[in-house]
Design a protein around this motif. Structure first.
Motif, PDB file in Angstrom:
ATOM      1  N   ASN A  90       0.786  -1.236   0.000  1.00 28.21           N
ATOM      2  CA  ASN A  90       0.000   0.000   0.000  1.00 28.21           C
ATOM      3  C   ASN A  90       0.828   1.301   0.000  1.00 28.21           C
ATOM      4  O   ASN A  90       0.284   2.383  -0.169  1.00 28.21           O
ATOM      5  CB  ASN A  90      -0.955  -0.004   1.193  1.00 28.21           C
ATOM      6  CG  ASN A  90      -2.312   0.607   0.866  1.00 28.21           C
ATOM      7  OD1 ASN A  90      -3.297   0.334   1.514  1.00 28.21           O
ATOM      8  ND2 ASN A  90      -2.382   1.438  -0.150  1.00 28.21           N
ATOM      9  N   TYR A 114      -3.526   2.864   7.151  1.00 24.09           N
ATOM     10  CA  TYR A 114      -4.480   2.093   6.342  1.00 24.09           C
ATOM     11  C   TYR A 114      -4.611   0.688   6.900  1.00 24.09           C
ATOM     12  O   TYR A 114      -3.702   0.174   7.563  1.00 24.09           O
ATOM     13  CB  TYR A 114      -4.026   2.017   4.864  1.00 24.09           C
ATOM     14  CG  TYR A 114      -2.573   1.618   4.684  1.00 24.09           C
ATOM     15  CD1 TYR A 114      -1.584   2.593   4.566  1.00 24.09           C
ATOM     16  CD2 TYR A 114      -2.175   0.276   4.671  1.00 24.09           C
ATOM     17  CE1 TYR A 114      -0.248   2.247   4.421  1.00 24.09           C
ATOM     18  CE2 TYR A 114      -0.842  -0.077   4.528  1.00 24.09           C
ATOM     19  CZ  TYR A 114       0.111   0.909   4.406  1.00 24.09           C
ATOM     20  OH  TYR A 114       1.436   0.565   4.268  1.00 24.09           O
ATOM     21  N   GLY A 127       0.469 -18.577   7.450  1.00 17.62           N
ATOM     22  CA  GLY A 127       1.061 -17.244   7.618  1.00 17.62           C
ATOM     23  C   GLY A 127       1.416 -16.566   6.296  1.00 17.62           C
ATOM     24  O   GLY A 127       1.923 -15.460   6.283  1.00 17.62           O
ATOM     25  N   ARG A 128       1.199 -17.268   5.168  1.00 16.07           N
ATOM     26  CA  ARG A 128       1.469 -16.640   3.874  1.00 16.07           C
ATOM     27  C   ARG A 128       0.297 -16.936   2.932  1.00 16.07           C
ATOM     28  O   ARG A 128       0.014 -18.099   2.651  1.00 16.07           O
ATOM     29  CB  ARG A 128       2.766 -17.170   3.286  1.00 16.07           C
ATOM     30  CG  ARG A 128       3.182 -16.357   2.062  1.00 16.07           C
ATOM     31  CD  ARG A 128       4.234 -17.034   1.256  1.00 16.07           C
ATOM     32  NE  ARG A 128       5.536 -17.004   1.903  1.00 16.07           N
ATOM     33  CZ  ARG A 128       6.490 -17.891   1.643  1.00 16.07           C
ATOM     34  NH1 ARG A 128       6.281 -18.869   0.802  1.00 16.07           N
ATOM     35  NH2 ARG A 128       7.645 -17.801   2.255  1.00 16.07           N
ATOM     36  N   TYR A 129      -0.359 -15.888   2.484  1.00 12.19           N
ATOM     37  CA  TYR A 129      -1.563 -16.040   1.681  1.00 12.19           C
ATOM     38  C   TYR A 129      -1.446 -15.192   0.433  1.00 12.19           C
ATOM     39  O   TYR A 129      -0.594 -14.312   0.341  1.00 12.19           O
ATOM     40  CB  TYR A 129      -2.800 -15.622   2.510  1.00 12.19           C
ATOM     41  CG  TYR A 129      -2.809 -16.291   3.858  1.00 12.19           C
ATOM     42  CD1 TYR A 129      -3.215 -17.619   3.972  1.00 12.19           C
ATOM     43  CD2 TYR A 129      -2.336 -15.637   4.989  1.00 12.19           C
ATOM     44  CE1 TYR A 129      -3.167 -18.269   5.197  1.00 12.19           C
ATOM     45  CE2 TYR A 129      -2.281 -16.277   6.218  1.00 12.19           C
ATOM     46  CZ  TYR A 129      -2.700 -17.591   6.314  1.00 12.19           C
ATOM     47  OH  TYR A 129      -2.637 -18.230   7.515  1.00 12.19           O
ATOM     48  N   ARG A 270      15.540  -5.679   2.935  1.00 11.76           N
ATOM     49  CA  ARG A 270      14.116  -5.708   2.591  1.00 11.76           C
ATOM     50  C   ARG A 270      13.887  -5.961   1.106  1.00 11.76           C
ATOM     51  O   ARG A 270      14.725  -5.676   0.269  1.00 11.76           O
ATOM     52  CB  ARG A 270      13.401  -4.438   3.044  1.00 11.76           C
ATOM     53  CG  ARG A 270      13.716  -4.086   4.487  1.00 11.76           C
ATOM     54  CD  ARG A 270      12.615  -4.367   5.461  1.00 11.76           C
ATOM     55  NE  ARG A 270      11.350  -3.843   5.045  1.00 11.76           N
ATOM     56  CZ  ARG A 270      10.269  -4.595   4.829  1.00 11.76           C
ATOM     57  NH1 ARG A 270      10.335  -5.891   5.018  1.00 11.76           N
ATOM     58  NH2 ARG A 270       9.141  -4.062   4.469  1.00 11.76           N
ATOM     59  N   TYR A 274      12.381   0.634  -2.904  1.00 14.91           N
ATOM     60  CA  TYR A 274      12.306   2.070  -2.601  1.00 14.91           C
ATOM     61  C   TYR A 274      12.978   2.479  -1.293  1.00 14.91           C
ATOM     62  O   TYR A 274      13.051   3.652  -0.967  1.00 14.91           O
ATOM     63  CB  TYR A 274      10.861   2.579  -2.631  1.00 14.91           C
ATOM     64  CG  TYR A 274       9.817   1.814  -1.822  1.00 14.91           C
ATOM     65  CD1 TYR A 274       9.909   1.697  -0.443  1.00 14.91           C
ATOM     66  CD2 TYR A 274       8.712   1.262  -2.460  1.00 14.91           C
ATOM     67  CE1 TYR A 274       8.927   1.027   0.281  1.00 14.91           C
ATOM     68  CE2 TYR A 274       7.722   0.592  -1.747  1.00 14.91           C
ATOM     69  CZ  TYR A 274       7.833   0.482  -0.375  1.00 14.91           C
ATOM     70  OH  TYR A 274       6.869  -0.177   0.331  1.00 14.91           O
ATOM     71  N   TYR A 275      13.504   1.513  -0.546  1.00 19.20           N
ATOM     72  CA  TYR A 275      14.032   1.871   0.775  1.00 19.20           C
ATOM     73  C   TYR A 275      15.353   2.640   0.726  1.00 19.20           C
ATOM     74  O   TYR A 275      16.207   2.385  -0.117  1.00 19.20           O
ATOM     75  CB  TYR A 275      14.216   0.623   1.636  1.00 19.20           C
ATOM     76  CG  TYR A 275      12.891   0.058   2.077  1.00 19.20           C
ATOM     77  CD1 TYR A 275      12.066   0.774   2.929  1.00 19.20           C
ATOM     78  CD2 TYR A 275      12.446  -1.184   1.622  1.00 19.20           C
ATOM     79  CE1 TYR A 275      10.828   0.275   3.317  1.00 19.20           C
ATOM     80  CE2 TYR A 275      11.217  -1.680   2.005  1.00 19.20           C
ATOM     81  CZ  TYR A 275      10.411  -0.946   2.856  1.00 19.20           C
ATOM     82  OH  TYR A 275       9.194  -1.433   3.233  1.00 19.20           O
ATOM     83  N   ALA A 305       8.475 -12.252   8.710  1.00 17.15           N
ATOM     84  CA  ALA A 305       8.322 -11.272   9.780  1.00 17.15           C
ATOM     85  C   ALA A 305       6.855 -10.947  10.070  1.00 17.15           C
ATOM     86  O   ALA A 305       5.986 -11.098   9.235  1.00 17.15           O
ATOM     87  CB  ALA A 305       9.055 -10.012   9.384  1.00 17.15           C
ATOM     88  N   LEU A 306       6.650 -10.468  11.281  1.00 12.84           N
ATOM     89  CA  LEU A 306       5.342  -9.994  11.711  1.00 12.84           C
ATOM     90  C   LEU A 306       5.024  -8.670  11.016  1.00 12.84           C
ATOM     91  O   LEU A 306       3.884  -8.385  10.694  1.00 12.84           O
ATOM     92  CB  LEU A 306       5.443  -9.755  13.217  1.00 12.84           C
ATOM     93  CG  LEU A 306       4.269  -9.940  14.137  1.00 12.84           C
ATOM     94  CD1 LEU A 306       3.544 -11.233  13.884  1.00 12.84           C
ATOM     95  CD2 LEU A 306       4.766  -9.879  15.589  1.00 12.84           C
ATOM     96  N   LEU A 307       6.048  -7.874  10.805  1.00 15.75           N
ATOM     97  CA  LEU A 307       5.861  -6.585  10.123  1.00 15.75           C
ATOM     98  C   LEU A 307       7.192  -6.096   9.587  1.00 15.75           C
ATOM     99  O   LEU A 307       8.254  -6.540  10.034  1.00 15.75           O
ATOM    100  CB  LEU A 307       5.272  -5.546  11.081  1.00 15.75           C
ATOM    101  CG  LEU A 307       6.144  -5.027  12.222  1.00 15.75           C
ATOM    102  CD1 LEU A 307       6.870  -3.741  11.844  1.00 15.75           C
ATOM    103  CD2 LEU A 307       5.299  -4.773  13.441  1.00 15.75           C
ATOM    104  N   GLY A 310      10.397   0.833   6.634  1.00 16.10           N
ATOM    105  CA  GLY A 310      11.624   1.598   6.511  1.00 16.10           C
ATOM    106  C   GLY A 310      11.376   2.943   5.871  1.00 16.10           C
ATOM    107  O   GLY A 310      10.241   3.323   5.591  1.00 16.10           O
ATOM    108  N   ILE A 331       2.125  -4.013   8.969  1.00 13.98           N
ATOM    109  CA  ILE A 331       2.034  -5.209   9.807  1.00 13.98           C
ATOM    110  C   ILE A 331       1.259  -6.256   9.022  1.00 13.98           C
ATOM    111  O   ILE A 331       0.247  -5.938   8.402  1.00 13.98           O
ATOM    112  CB  ILE A 331       1.234  -4.907  11.097  1.00 13.98           C
ATOM    113  CG1 ILE A 331       1.861  -3.737  11.866  1.00 13.98           C
ATOM    114  CG2 ILE A 331       1.109  -6.136  11.972  1.00 13.98           C
ATOM    115  CD1 ILE A 331       1.016  -3.268  13.052  1.00 13.98           C
ATOM    116  N   GLY A 332       1.721  -7.494   9.030  1.00 15.77           N
ATOM    117  CA  GLY A 332       0.950  -8.583   8.441  1.00 15.77           C
ATOM    118  C   GLY A 332      -0.141  -8.970   9.440  1.00 15.77           C
ATOM    119  O   GLY A 332       0.128  -9.627  10.440  1.00 15.77           O
TER     120      GLY A 332
END
Ligand code: HAM
Length: 455
Positions: A90, A114, A127-129, A270, A274-275, A305-307, A310, A331-332
């Motif tokens: 996003n 958001y 945990g991965r969708y 990451r 864009y970081y 990761a949970l989230l 950067g 955050i996922g």
């Protein structure tokens, strides 16, 4: 018989009671965001494909393999067909919207959050969708708004620590790194390219390609055999110029002052292009950070990761906007739910029950009477619900035994409403935990049902 249809692979239906936990997390996040003075932004779930190619980067896994992209045909002569993509993340959409609506012109810092679905064609696993949900936030603005300050980075990280703590997530670790300015990154990319030349042929196919196209991405590799080679490569910290080093030192010292613990991880570059400067991920006990070689114990089955998030100081310009440095995270939500569920399973909360089940006692033969008692029950339920009680409404054609069985599973009390009760205004209430039956005047019913003393 026609074939039954199922949700598409990698997508899921979220059902009660699980959705209650989703709502609780979303409400906690909105509450924290409000205290840190963030406002909500909602962007479309699909955008022009170019947006993601230009921001996330052509060479990333997301853009090169995982996007849901289609050619959207023109429906009229005046329209052009265009390539569209379901958003895989996003941040690009938020920055596109900020540019489109001239949000940077105010000179103010934009603090936007958001909550919504994102789409990536990844290999589904726990945990991965392919449709997953993110809670994210972005802080962006012209440099004069203070958007570049290391204080913004520290504040975002401190806010995340607060949110995870308030949600009751135990055992999180903040992994922190700096990937430097775009000039630092370019320099590091060249250093890596040179260092990779002799060793790349011994690495996996993906790394061999990345060593040429985008060497930084080699640090994301998770192939076990490649890890000793990657660990021996030059470190990004050695390519940072003085300004980037000072920025990173200031972020760390503000975190130290606020007492937010972190672990430095120089492989945390990451998976998005864009970081710049600060990059971070929060992992949960057992979930190793992106690109880390240690396997850990995958408590939640997922190796991610949970989230993550950067700084992205050049993103606005990449999208044709003015200079507007920024920092953010996502955050996922699916993973946060799994983590909290795993914690709750060890320490289950008592089941939530309705205050009362209203059982109209109708006449199964006489349709007029049945209709009248059902309508009277609806009026009683309306009265009690307006007073804030949580009410389940039965059905007048049920036998009393069936009403009791239904009520016992979902409510603390059953209220019986027959013709006699309706006339006298005195209702029969049974409390399931004490087994006690009481006659209660209608005017006192709401207080009776909501007072623990009635148990
Ligand atoms: P990301 O690291 O690609 O960053 O995703 C953020 C988080 O979304 C991940 O840490 C993970 O928890 C969750 N996630 C990603 N893919 C999946 C999936 N397939 N299934 C379940 N959960 C998933 C971003 O998206 C950036 N936009 C974050 C950001 C915001 N950076 C700056 N601002």
């Amino acid at each position: 018989m026609s074939q039954t249809l199922k949700a598409v692979r990698g997508t899921r239906d979220l059902l009660p009671p699980d959705t209650a936990l989703w709502n609780r997390i979303e409400a906690a996040a909105r509450d924290v965001f409000a205290r840190y003075n963030f406002g909500e932004i909602r962007t479309p779930v699909f955008e022009e494909t170019t947006l993601f190619a230009r921001s996330v980067g052509e060479e990333t896994d997301i853009v090169s393999k995982e996007m849901y992209t289609w050619e959207d045909r023109a429906r009229a002569q005046s329209e052009k067909s265009q390539s569209l993509t379901l958003r895989p993340e996003n941040t690009a959409g938020v920055v596109r919207a900020a540019i489109e609506h001239n949000l940077f012109e105010s000179g103010q810092l934009q603090k936007l959050y958001y909550i919504g679905p994102q789409f990536r064609r990844e290999r589904p696993q726990k945990g991965r969708y392919r449709q997953f949900y993110q809670i994210g936030a972005e802080v962006i603005g012209p440099p004069s708004s203070g958007s570049e300050s290391p204080l913004r980075d520290a504040e975002i990280l401190e806010m995340l620590a607060t949110l995870l703590d308030e949600l009751g997530i135990t055992g999180w670790t903040l992994h922190l790194n700096s990937v430097g300015s775009s000039a630092d990154r370019a320099r590091y990319n060249e250093t890596l390219r040179a260092a990779l030349e002799p060793v790349a042929p011994k690495m996996c196919q993906d790394c061999q390609r990345r060593a040429v196209t985008n060497p930084l991405r080699v640090l994301d590799c998770k192939v076990p055999e490649d890890q000793p080679i990657i660990d021996a490569l030059p470190k990004i910290a050695d390519s940072l110029d003085e300004d980037s080093q000072a920025h990173f030192a200031a972020v760390r010292s503000a975190l130290d002052a606020a007492g937010v613990p972190y672990t430095l991880n120089n492989r945390l570059v990451r998976g998005l292009d864009y970081y710049t400067r600060t990059t971070f991920e929060f992992t949960h006990r057992g979930l190793p950070p992106h690109g880390a070689s240690s396997a850990g114990t995958p408590v939640l089955g997922a190796q991610n990761a949970l989230l993550g998030g950067g700084r992205y100081d050049g993103l606005s310009e990449m999208l044709g906007g003015p200079r507007a440095p920024g920092i953010g995270f996502a955050i996922g939500l699916d993973r946060l739910v799994l983590t909290l569920q795993a914690q709750l399973d060890q320490n289950p909360a008592p089941r939530q029950l309705a205050d009362a089940f209203i059982a109209p006692l109708g006449d199964a033969i006489d349709a007029t009477k049945l209709q009248a008692i059902n309508a009277a029950a609806l009026v009683l339920a309306r009265e009690l619900r307006h007073k804030g009680l949580w009410i389940e409404l039965g059905e007048g054609s049920f036998r009393l035994k069936k009403s009791f069985e239904a009520a016992d599973k979902i409510a603390r009390h059953i209220v019986i409403l027959g013709e006699d009760e309706l006339k006298s205004g005195i209702l029969t209430v049974k409390n399931f935990s004490t087994g006690k039956q009481t006659k209660v005047p209608r005017a006192e019913l709401a207080v009776f049902l909501s007072t623990p003393a009635s148990e």
